[in-house]
Write an enzyme that holds these catalytic residues in place. Sequence first.
Site, PDB file in Angstrom:
ATOM      1  N   ASP A 246       0.767  -1.255   0.182  1.00 15.45           N
ATOM      2  CA  ASP A 246       0.107  -0.199  -0.085  1.00 15.45           C
ATOM      3  C   ASP A 246       0.888   1.458  -0.093  1.00 15.45           C
ATOM      4  O   ASP A 246       1.857   1.332   0.704  1.00 15.45           O
ATOM      5  CB  ASP A 246      -0.799  -0.028   1.236  1.00 15.45           C
ATOM      6  CG  ASP A 246      -1.928   1.014   1.167  1.00 15.45           C
ATOM      7  OD1 ASP A 246      -3.050   0.487   0.863  1.00 15.45           O
ATOM      8  OD2 ASP A 246      -1.718   2.353   1.457  1.00 15.45           O
ATOM      9  N   ASN A 254      -2.106  13.011  -5.296  1.00 15.39           N
ATOM     10  CA  ASN A 254      -3.185  12.961  -6.111  1.00 15.39           C
ATOM     11  C   ASN A 254      -4.162  14.224  -6.003  1.00 15.39           C
ATOM     12  O   ASN A 254      -4.570  14.747  -6.966  1.00 15.39           O
ATOM     13  CB  ASN A 254      -4.057  11.906  -5.776  1.00 15.39           C
ATOM     14  CG  ASN A 254      -4.867  11.218  -7.152  1.00 15.39           C
ATOM     15  OD1 ASN A 254      -4.376  11.265  -8.058  1.00 15.39           O
ATOM     16  ND2 ASN A 254      -5.682  10.496  -6.977  1.00 15.39           N
ATOM     17  N   HIS A 259      -5.423  14.224 -10.739  1.00 14.11           N
ATOM     18  CA  HIS A 259      -5.564  12.752 -11.148  1.00 14.11           C
ATOM     19  C   HIS A 259      -4.858  11.997 -12.201  1.00 14.11           C
ATOM     20  O   HIS A 259      -4.147  11.066 -12.199  1.00 14.11           O
ATOM     21  CB  HIS A 259      -6.964  12.370 -11.485  1.00 14.11           C
ATOM     22  CG  HIS A 259      -7.776  12.593 -10.116  1.00 14.11           C
ATOM     23  ND1 HIS A 259      -8.191  11.321  -9.447  1.00 14.11           N
ATOM     24  CD2 HIS A 259      -8.535  13.337  -9.523  1.00 14.11           C
ATOM     25  CE1 HIS A 259      -8.716  11.950  -8.281  1.00 14.11           C
ATOM     26  NE2 HIS A 259      -9.076  13.120  -8.579  1.00 14.11           N
ATOM     27  N   ASP A 263      -2.347   9.142 -11.918  1.00 16.48           N
ATOM     28  CA  ASP A 263      -2.368   7.961 -12.747  1.00 16.48           C
ATOM     29  C   ASP A 263      -0.798   7.636 -13.177  1.00 16.48           C
ATOM     30  O   ASP A 263      -0.541   6.509 -13.082  1.00 16.48           O
ATOM     31  CB  ASP A 263      -3.142   8.329 -13.888  1.00 16.48           C
ATOM     32  CG  ASP A 263      -4.609   8.116 -13.501  1.00 16.48           C
ATOM     33  OD1 ASP A 263      -5.042   7.765 -12.228  1.00 16.48           O
ATOM     34  OD2 ASP A 263      -5.608   8.570 -14.436  1.00 16.48           O
ATOM     35  N   ASP A 289      -4.314   2.592  -4.384  1.00 18.25           N
ATOM     36  CA  ASP A 289      -2.712   2.355  -4.701  1.00 18.25           C
ATOM     37  C   ASP A 289      -2.434   1.277  -3.831  1.00 18.25           C
ATOM     38  O   ASP A 289      -1.453   1.283  -3.301  1.00 18.25           O
ATOM     39  CB  ASP A 289      -2.345   3.930  -3.603  1.00 18.25           C
ATOM     40  CG  ASP A 289      -2.911   3.582  -2.305  1.00 18.25           C
ATOM     41  OD1 ASP A 289      -3.800   2.962  -1.957  1.00 18.25           O
ATOM     42  OD2 ASP A 289      -2.419   4.598  -1.268  1.00 18.25           O
TER      43      ASP A 289
END
Length: 644
Positions: A246, A254, A259, A263, A289
């Site tokens: 994680d 983010n 975004h 990404d 994530d």
Amino acid sequence: MSPPLDNPRLLRAQYIALARQLPLMYFILVVNTWALVTTHLDNAPRWLTLYVPLAMTLICSVRGGMWWRMRHHPPAPELIARALVRTNLLAPPIATAFTLWSLALFPYGDIYAQSHVAFYMAITVIGVIFSMMHLRPAAQSTALIVNLVFVVFFSTKGNTAFTATALNVLLVSITMLVILNNHYRAFTRLVDAQAKAEQLSDENLKLANEDSLTGLPNRRQFFTTLDREMANAEARGTRLAVGIIDLDGFKPVNDQFGHSVGDRLLAQVGQRLNSLLEEDMHLARLGGDEFALILANDANDDALVAFGQRVCDALATPFLLTDLPVQIGGSLGMATFPDMATNAIEAFEYADYALYHSKRTNRGALSMFTACHHQQLLHEGVTEQALRRADIEQEFHLVFQPVIDLRTQRTVSFEALARWHNPKLGDVSPYHFIPVAERIGLINRLTPPLLRKALATANRWPEDIRLSFNLSAHDCASDEVAGQIVEVIVQSGFDPGRLDLEITETATMQDIVQVQRTIDGFRQLGCGISLDDFGTGYSSLSQLHSLAFTKIKIDRSFVTGLHEKPASYKIVKSLVALSMDMQLDCIVEGVETRSELDALASLGCSLVQGYFYSKPMSPASAEAWLAQENTTDRRQCSLPTAKP
Ligand code: C2E
Ligand code: CA
Ligand code: CA
């Protein structure tokens, strides 16, 4: 004469169809041939009624047998192409041989036997054309040769019946060739359509199993692979590890950069992790994530730890996405089969549990699932069940711990702390049940009734005494839950200006935009917001500044023995200076001894909380505590006076 060499799929389909039909065709040829032999046996020479038919039977048997054997196992594409070319090339000489042989018998028969020759040629060619309809050149050349010879031969015999038969056969053959052509085209289309359908289903399968952002296998594919590798490991008696990763600090990136940058970061994380993989290792993106690993390489603990370290190091190296390098990290939880987990589901659950521990206590590093975790998990399982069935109003209550202002030696506020007494489990510590309640999503049902009780108690205190109440990360994670909390405060009639809501540093790191919105809502109502356990998390100054805190609480871990530990002393000193700089009130938690208190006083701390003054106490004791404060001067006291 060439088959469609550029279309291997069509070639294969043709081959399979022919392998089923050509043995039948050779069977018809042989049977029809020997039938014609029987009607000419008495008059025709031996070479025509025995040797030639025997030779032809031999050739037919060899060819038919070959096709028959291959009907279930088509060979490699190049061999298929060669076999089809060979069949195309063999068709004209074989057709010619049979035609000439049957016409050679013609002069030896009476009119019935001659009619039999005509019948033999006509009926056999129809059978042959049908059998070879999937190989157009062979069918066409055979039809052409036999029919040409047939029509020329019989129409020139001067016999009306033969001439009519020749014309009929010509007509039927032309019609058959047209039908054959249509059929062949339909066959080609069918094969192409099948190919397209297969391609489409392959693409769908890929889409269903691939994460489109990173190109890695997705969650579904991960579990399919895990099942397979688990079965392999079980069969081979080897070790397998499941890892869950994680990312730490992904959400702020983010939120801050948008975004599309988020990404790209995920895609780069995927590439970086992928480059670490060795043989028998699999990587997948589970979603958000979160990534997962299957290490089916029979590695021992040392090798797993070393690999885990490489993963964490790779994620802690800055990423280049914008003009500035972006720094994140990754925590990893790992569980092994068969020593810890006994199946795929357990391995995943245990790795997830280890990750949860990594996140709480060992951020940015690997945690292996251990026997100790297993015990905890069992214990938590019991707590979880009891918590789900608990009567919240009956079993939960609050105790209150005073916060003292050193300058006046008087109580300025109480922190409300939850207590759970379960009929079966007895007293359960909040250190134990709060994380479980958070994990199973029950904390949101716990907070409102506890806050209601705390506010009801605080309503009985003098107006200059404040109340502190602990919120969990989950309480700040949605507008709906925050709305419920606001409603409880408003309904209580307690002045929100006298209420401080405590939020831990780790809670603020979850989703900064949402937490900010929630905090702003509480601030608008008039509540104060305290940053709890300050110093234990990773919050950056800018992050703290953007959240509208009114107080910070320095964690107990820095206070214990600070008068003897230069490192702790320095940390507290700088945290106190920081709070002053930011013009925030600062409460020091967990003061247990006079030496600690004196050291804190020398650093300029004024608000303290801890066993030195009092353990958390019941609502009645808290009221008595306040009443007593008005009659005694605490400066005289040197020992805690209240009982919890
Ligand atoms: P916290 O918010 O940091 O609370 C302080 C904890 O330190 C309390 O433990 C308190 O009893 C303990 N403490 C205070 N002074 C001393 C001291 O001098 N020495 C030592 N050794 N300990 C001291 P408690 O009550 O067991 O609570 C543990 C944690 O559980 C709290 O830590 C808080 O994070 C959480 N918690 C407690 N009540 C609630 C609640 O109502 N809601 C939520 N979300 N969390 C709660
Ligand atoms: Ca607290
Ligand atoms: Ca605390």
